[in-house]
Design a protein around this motif. Sequence first.
Motif, PDB file in Angstrom:
ATOM      1  N   ASP A  26       9.641   1.650  -9.544  1.00  0.00           N
ATOM      2  CA  ASP A  26      11.172   1.689 -10.039  1.00  0.00           C
ATOM      3  C   ASP A  26      11.572   0.201 -10.282  1.00  0.00           C
ATOM      4  O   ASP A  26      12.308  -0.023 -11.243  1.00  0.00           O
ATOM      5  N   HIS A  27      11.189  -0.833  -9.575  1.00  0.00           N
ATOM      6  CA  HIS A  27      11.434  -1.972  -9.607  1.00  0.00           C
ATOM      7  C   HIS A  27      10.862  -2.729 -10.827  1.00  0.00           C
ATOM      8  O   HIS A  27      11.742  -3.325 -11.377  1.00  0.00           O
ATOM      9  N   ILE A  70       0.887  -1.130   0.049  1.00  0.00           N
ATOM     10  CA  ILE A  70       0.069   0.175  -0.046  1.00  0.00           C
ATOM     11  C   ILE A  70       0.977   1.189  -0.138  1.00  0.00           C
ATOM     12  O   ILE A  70       1.980   1.251   0.743  1.00  0.00           O
ATOM     13  N   GLY A  71       0.647   2.189  -0.873  1.00  0.00           N
ATOM     14  CA  GLY A  71       1.364   3.375  -0.974  1.00  0.00           C
ATOM     15  C   GLY A  71       2.817   3.281  -1.716  1.00  0.00           C
ATOM     16  O   GLY A  71       3.452   4.137  -1.941  1.00  0.00           O
ATOM     17  N   GLY A  72       2.738   2.316  -2.618  1.00  0.00           N
ATOM     18  CA  GLY A  72       3.923   2.332  -3.677  1.00  0.00           C
ATOM     19  C   GLY A  72       5.131   1.904  -3.351  1.00  0.00           C
ATOM     20  O   GLY A  72       6.174   1.536  -4.037  1.00  0.00           O
ATOM     21  N   HIS A 130      14.209   3.160  -1.823  1.00  0.00           N
ATOM     22  CA  HIS A 130      13.859   4.526  -1.763  1.00  0.00           C
ATOM     23  C   HIS A 130      12.786   4.913  -2.473  1.00  0.00           C
ATOM     24  O   HIS A 130      12.517   4.601  -3.765  1.00  0.00           O
ATOM     25  N   GLY A 131      11.734   5.819  -2.000  1.00  0.00           N
ATOM     26  CA  GLY A 131      10.633   6.290  -2.886  1.00  0.00           C
ATOM     27  C   GLY A 131       9.635   5.433  -3.258  1.00  0.00           C
ATOM     28  O   GLY A 131       9.444   4.249  -2.676  1.00  0.00           O
ATOM     29  N   THR A 132       9.167   5.333  -4.502  1.00  0.00           N
ATOM     30  CA  THR A 132       8.064   4.641  -4.976  1.00  0.00           C
ATOM     31  C   THR A 132       8.713   3.378  -5.614  1.00  0.00           C
ATOM     32  O   THR A 132       8.892   3.238  -6.888  1.00  0.00           O
ATOM     33  N   LEU A 191       2.464  11.398  -9.152  1.00  0.00           N
ATOM     34  CA  LEU A 191       3.041  11.005  -7.836  1.00  0.00           C
ATOM     35  C   LEU A 191       4.278  11.620  -7.505  1.00  0.00           C
ATOM     36  O   LEU A 191       5.086  12.187  -8.242  1.00  0.00           O
ATOM     37  N   VAL A 192       4.381  12.003  -6.054  1.00  0.00           N
ATOM     38  CA  VAL A 192       5.364  12.743  -5.465  1.00  0.00           C
ATOM     39  C   VAL A 192       6.092  12.036  -4.487  1.00  0.00           C
ATOM     40  O   VAL A 192       5.342  11.533  -3.295  1.00  0.00           O
ATOM     41  N   GLY A 193       7.326  11.877  -4.442  1.00  0.00           N
ATOM     42  CA  GLY A 193       7.963  11.007  -3.276  1.00  0.00           C
ATOM     43  C   GLY A 193       8.179  12.055  -2.124  1.00  0.00           C
ATOM     44  O   GLY A 193       8.710  13.036  -2.405  1.00  0.00           O
TER      45      GLY A 193
END
Lengths: 204, 204
Positions: free
Chosen positions: A139-140, A114-116, A133-135, B191-193
Amino acid sequence: MRVIVPFDARDPKTRLAPVLDESERRGFARAMLDDVLDAVRAAGHQPELLATAPIDCEPPVRVDSRALTPAVNAVLADRTGPTGIVMADLALLAPAAIDRLCRPDDGLVIAPGIGGGTNALVVRDPEFRVDYHGTSYRDHCRQAQSRGTPLATVDSFRLAADVDEPVDLVEVLLHGGDRSSAWLADAGFELVGSEDRTIARRQD
Amino acid sequence: MRVIVPFDARDPKTRLAPVLDESERRGFARAMLDDVLDAVRAAGHQPELLATAPIDCEPPVRVDSRALTPAVNAVLADRTGPTGIVMADLALLAPAAIDRLCRPDDGLVIAPGIGGGTNALVVRDPEFRVDYHGTSYRDHCRQAQSRGTPLATVDSFRLAADVDEPVDLVEVLLHGGDRSSAWLADAGFELVGSEDRTIARRQD
């Protein structure tokens, strides 16, 4: 399959500080970890802890005090064969969800949080590296796509629901593993309904 | 299978008011509804709208201005055969998740929502009635258990992630159906990290 479970053995679950003191956060984090280890074993896989400090537990422990990303990547660089990486705060985990994560034979199998975030991975591509890190879910996926690595996503609430904040405790009381739900109940948490939502409230 | 999709055609998604005005909430709610209807049809089932007011759309519409619980129970009292009930704000829905909901032949199949709600049901027990108030997932399970109705729970993030509040828009941007994710992008959301989490922010 070998399943790595990263665990912060020093100061876990800081975002639960509004409702749990430091000692309680350690106890609850350990209960969630033990539920995760139980689910991995019950699904027929071999859990290994990747801990930031020594910890007393049954599975093998690799201690690496670095941040999550470099510590996991060091494991991936050393590995042979498919490797699972499952977060230690997935208190709702069940063997069937682990089975759905480990069954596909794609180069990368990923379970979004949940939340990326990225709550669980199975890595078969030897060059794949994590970046939490981050979303990180997006990214993966992009990394796999840019490398031409076959990608599968697992649609599981039990894999998506990590426990970071007080609002997440509702899911543990409703759907959590034996140890983490019992820990919360023993600590006085109960479900309380309101107009818009159910919350987990601690008895006075 | 006949799949009922309840829809508030008058004042939908009021908890999104901090980021969407009334007209926008209607537009976004309709985009989510259309994604849900697409997923139900693509899985080989027959959607029917249960709307609080007349609405122009392709599937059959039953208008019932009452609250969700009595309106759904009126449908259940009239029905013959298995009946699905799927919320209209499941913007992440995909045919595979509908298939996992409709495949088991238990008396009650239930998909919990984040926070203890009930996002989807398949009802075969002719006496079962819904009550969406409060922690309805737990209450629906208890009703089935007390009646001796065989119960199956579907572990799906796509069925668990309903869209009620601004924080939920992250999931739509990352995993949402074509129409609802495009609607948000067209409205300027991205989306903003940040350090702890990813948020959906609207461009100025």
